[in-house]
Design an enzyme around this catalytic site. Structure first.
Site, PDB file in Angstrom:
ATOM      1  N   ALA A  18       0.824  -1.210   0.000  1.00 49.80           N
ATOM      2  CA  ALA A  18       0.000   0.000   0.000  1.00 49.80           C
ATOM      3  C   ALA A  18       0.857   1.260   0.000  1.00 49.80           C
ATOM      4  CB  ALA A  18      -0.921  -0.002   1.218  1.00 49.80           C
TER       5      ALA A  18
ATOM      6  N   CYS B 168       4.559   0.910 -12.955  1.00 55.70           N
ATOM      7  CA  CYS B 168       4.418  -0.386 -12.286  1.00 55.70           C
ATOM      8  C   CYS B 168       5.753  -1.072 -12.000  1.00 55.70           C
ATOM      9  CB  CYS B 168       3.506  -1.300 -13.095  1.00 55.70           C
ATOM     10  SG  CYS B 168       4.140  -1.784 -14.727  1.00 55.70           S
TER      11      CYS B 168
ATOM     12  N   ASP C  71     -14.754  -6.706 -16.459  1.00 59.93           N
ATOM     13  CA  ASP C  71     -16.027  -6.778 -15.768  1.00 59.93           C
ATOM     14  C   ASP C  71     -16.024  -7.997 -14.849  1.00 59.93           C
ATOM     15  OD1 ASP C  71     -16.455  -8.987 -17.346  1.00 59.93           O
ATOM     16  OD2 ASP C  71     -18.177  -8.172 -18.415  1.00 59.93           O
TER      17      ASP C  71
ATOM     18  N   HIS D   8       2.754  -5.661 -17.556  1.00 61.87           N
ATOM     19  CA  HIS D   8       2.499  -5.142 -16.213  1.00 61.87           C
ATOM     20  C   HIS D   8       3.331  -5.964 -15.239  1.00 61.87           C
ATOM     21  CE1 HIS D   8       0.585  -3.168 -12.925  1.00 61.87           C
ATOM     22  NE2 HIS D   8      -0.016  -4.261 -12.474  1.00 61.87           N
TER      23      HIS D   8
ATOM     24  N   ASP E  72       0.231  -6.668  -6.205  1.00 65.09           N
ATOM     25  CA  ASP E  72       0.238  -5.683  -7.285  1.00 65.09           C
ATOM     26  C   ASP E  72       0.316  -4.299  -6.642  1.00 65.09           C
ATOM     27  OD1 ASP E  72      -0.186  -4.030  -9.445  1.00 65.09           O
ATOM     28  OD2 ASP E  72      -1.798  -5.229 -10.298  1.00 65.09           O
TER      29      ASP E  72
ATOM     30  N   ASN F 176      -6.238 -13.876 -16.833  1.00 60.74           N
ATOM     31  CA  ASN F 176      -7.126 -14.823 -17.493  1.00 60.74           C
ATOM     32  C   ASN F 176      -8.324 -14.219 -18.203  1.00 60.74           C
ATOM     33  OD1 ASN F 176      -6.206 -17.720 -16.514  1.00 60.74           O
ATOM     34  ND2 ASN F 176      -6.068 -16.369 -14.739  1.00 60.74           N
TER      35      ASN F 176
END
Length: 600
Positions: free
Chosen positions: A128, A177, A208, A235, A258, A298
């Site tokens: 974070a 990143c 989505d 990424h 991430d 995926n």
């Protein structure tokens, strides 16, 4: 006198002060401070939650202070070294200070300190603290330029200067990143947590809740920026080796983090740690943020023309076409795709995706911030009776013309006319279009079963003022025939920078000046100005050497001499970055082995 301090495995990591109290015969004494010591996680101890079973892995994922940054795109993948510098003298203190600034500590001071005995909590907290969406974190993030008077993300060669700059001045502009992942890897390794950088090529960044992601193009072939790109060329994530007691044994190894969640709606932005095996097996309900990380690897990528006003046929494929990391003990890329997902097109891959989608139907809140980015994804445009694709030749260097060929083939026994809307533009690694180079329409006649190859050349003069630090040019063709057949095809050309060379001019000796030369040859027919060179490397230079260089004339070579002063024995990596008005962030590195100091 020797004092041994035995530290339990459940101890809180951090900096401790040691006191000595000596009592007289009457039992009276005074407590005196005698120094400080640090408690870290210990991957050499079998009972520790970060225990790694082999010395080769501990050498790589804890002790190695050089990593690899992977970049490019799925067809052409490149890498360059990254200087973690976790053993530099102030990095551990900066890491612990960063923990003390954490948002978790502000919300629950007492509880957060007690949780610092756990590697899972520490890695999640530091994740974070490098996410640019949060307050007082290491980085200011930017993906759309605006780097004036700041450090362009591609200019960083390592973590040390980033962390020192944050400690002195607060959030550092700018990071992306791979920079934030490299910095987080540094901090976790210096705390004893085994960590590696992992890069996904064709990474889904917006999906989505049924794991679809759409890229939108206008009918003229230009990629629309109405939405931030849902799929990036690559990424970078990090993975930590932690045994998780709350999960079964199979999920207790690599955990994925991430540093850029991309979701500013969260109270604290971070993703992970999520079990790598859970991601691969579609167990998206498991903590932490497994559904989001599953999607990055995926989700099904769709492409749509002109926001549904008119559509064109294109293949639907999954994200995560290649996943790579640094090989053990070598500056080489190793393919770890199969550890992250099942091979595309296999029954296992289909079953896992169905399993994850069914879970999301029952628990849509697992991705509460996801957006409906796909309109009727099950409705497919019929495959036309012609094919089209770009064929890229050998990669060109910046300053050279770029050649490509559009191949069109009529698979029908009747003649047809193909209207081709061709678009060419420079592009960032996030697939954001930067500068339009070509936008034109062609009409191509094809006889029955005829194939034509249409060569196309982009001149240096067309892209010279629009190429970014990523050196990418996107080619897009939207094709329509005279019988409602349609096709969308695209390709990326990656331009190479001219070489930057490092020449070691002496024998490496511990704590003895070692001269090196940095050589750059200008291949252009014009001068190269605004030249800047940065040379750095943990164990070789305590601070980076930053130099402004004179203009490099056309076809001339610049030679810059720098003196190193090796202060750490063993294999070291010297890194150099050259930047100018014509070439962006040319990288070079040289491996140098420093013999140990022998004391007679």
């Amino acid at each position: 006198m020797t004092i041994a301090v035995k530290v339990p495995l459940c101890a809180i990591v951090g900096r401790y002060q040691l006191f000595l109290k000596m009592l007289n015969d009457a039992g009276i004494g005074k407590k005196e401070p005698i120094g400080f010591f640090y408690v870290l996680f210990n991957p050499w101890v079998q009972g520790d939650e970060v225990f790694l079973p082999t010395e080769e892995e501990r050498e790589e994922y804890v002790l190695n202070d050089t990593g690899l940054i992977l970049y490019g795109h799925e067809q052409i993948r490149n890498s360059r070294p990254w200087d973690f510098g976790q053993f530099e003298e102030d990095i551990l203190d900066i890491t612990l200070y960063l923990l003390d600034q954490s948002l978790d500590l502000k919300r629950d001071p007492d509880g957060e300190l007690l949780k610092r005995s756990g590697a899972l909590h520490v890695s999640r907290t530091l994740c974070a603290m490098v996410n640019h969406h949060n307050e007082n974190t290491v980085f200011v993030g930017s993906w759309i330029g605006g780097f004036i008077n700041s450090v362009v993300p591609s200019r960083w060669n390592g973590s040390v200067q980033v962390l020192r700059s944050w400690r002195q001045n607060g959030p550092v502009p700018f990071g992306q990143c791979w920079v934030s992942a490299g910095v987080l890897c540094t901090m976790l390794r210096c705390l004893g947590i085994p960590t590696r950088l992992v890069t996904i090529f064709d990474a889904a960044r917006r999906t989505d809740a049924q794991f679809y992601s759409t890229r939108f193009f206008f009918e003229n072939g230009i990629f629309t920026t109405q939405w931030f790109p849902s799929v990036w060329n690559f990424h970078t994530l990090i993975e930590v080796w932690i045994r998780r007691k709350e999960l079964n044994r199979l999920n207790s190894d690599w955990q994925v983090l991430d540093t850029d969640s991309g979701d500013s709606s969260r109270v604290i932005n971070r993703l992970g740690p999520a079990s790598l095996r859970a991601i691969r097996d579609g167990d998206v309900e498991l903590d932490y943020d497994t559904a989001f990380l599953f999607a990055e690897l995926n989700c099904q990528i769709c492409e749509q023309i002109d926001l549904s006003k008119r559509n064109a046929y294109t293949n639907i494929h999954s994200a995560g076409q290649f996943v790579g990391t640094k090989a053990l003990g070598a500056l080489a890329i190793v393919d770890v795709t199969d550890a992250h997902k099942y091979p595309e097109g296999t029954q296992n891959a289909r079953d896992i995706l169905t399993k994850a989608r069914n879970t999301m139907l029952r628990k849509p809140s697992l991705m509460s911030s996801s957006r409906d980015l796909v309109k009727n994804p099950s409705i497919r445009v019929p495959k036309p009776d012609f094919t089209g694709s770009f064929e890229q030749g050998q990669p060109s260097r910046v300053g050279e013309d770029v050649d490509t060929t559009l191949s069109l083939k009529n698979t029908n026994d009747e003649a047809k006319v193909i209207q081709v809307n061709l678009a060419v533009y420079t592009m960032a690694y996030t697939k954001i279009p930067l500068k339009e180079i070509v936008k034109e329409s062609l009409s191509i006649s094809l006889g029955p079963d005829e194939e034509k190859k249409i060569p196309y050349t982009i001149k240096y003069s067309q892209y010279r003022n629009g190429i970014s630090n990523d050196n990418l040019i996107q080619f897009v063709a939207v094709c329509f025939d005279n019988k409602e057949g349609s096709l969308l095809t695209h390709s990326v050309a990656t331009l190479l920078n001219p070489p930057l060379l490092i020449k070691v001019c002496g024998n490496p000796i511990f704590n003895v000046p070692l001269p090196v030369e940095i050589l750059f040859s200008n291949p252009l027919e014009e001068d190269v100005a605004n030249c800047h060179l940065v040379v750095e490397g943990s164990g070789l230079l305590r601070k980076p050497v930053a130099l402004c260089l004179p203009i490099v004339k056309s076809k001339q070579t610049s030679v810059t001499k720098v003196n190193l002063l090796p202060y750490r024995a063993g294999p070291r990596i010297l890194l150099a970055n050259f930047n100018s008005d014509k070439f962006h962030d040319i990288k070079a590195y040289q491996e140098i082995t420093i013999p140990p100091l022998h004391i007679n």
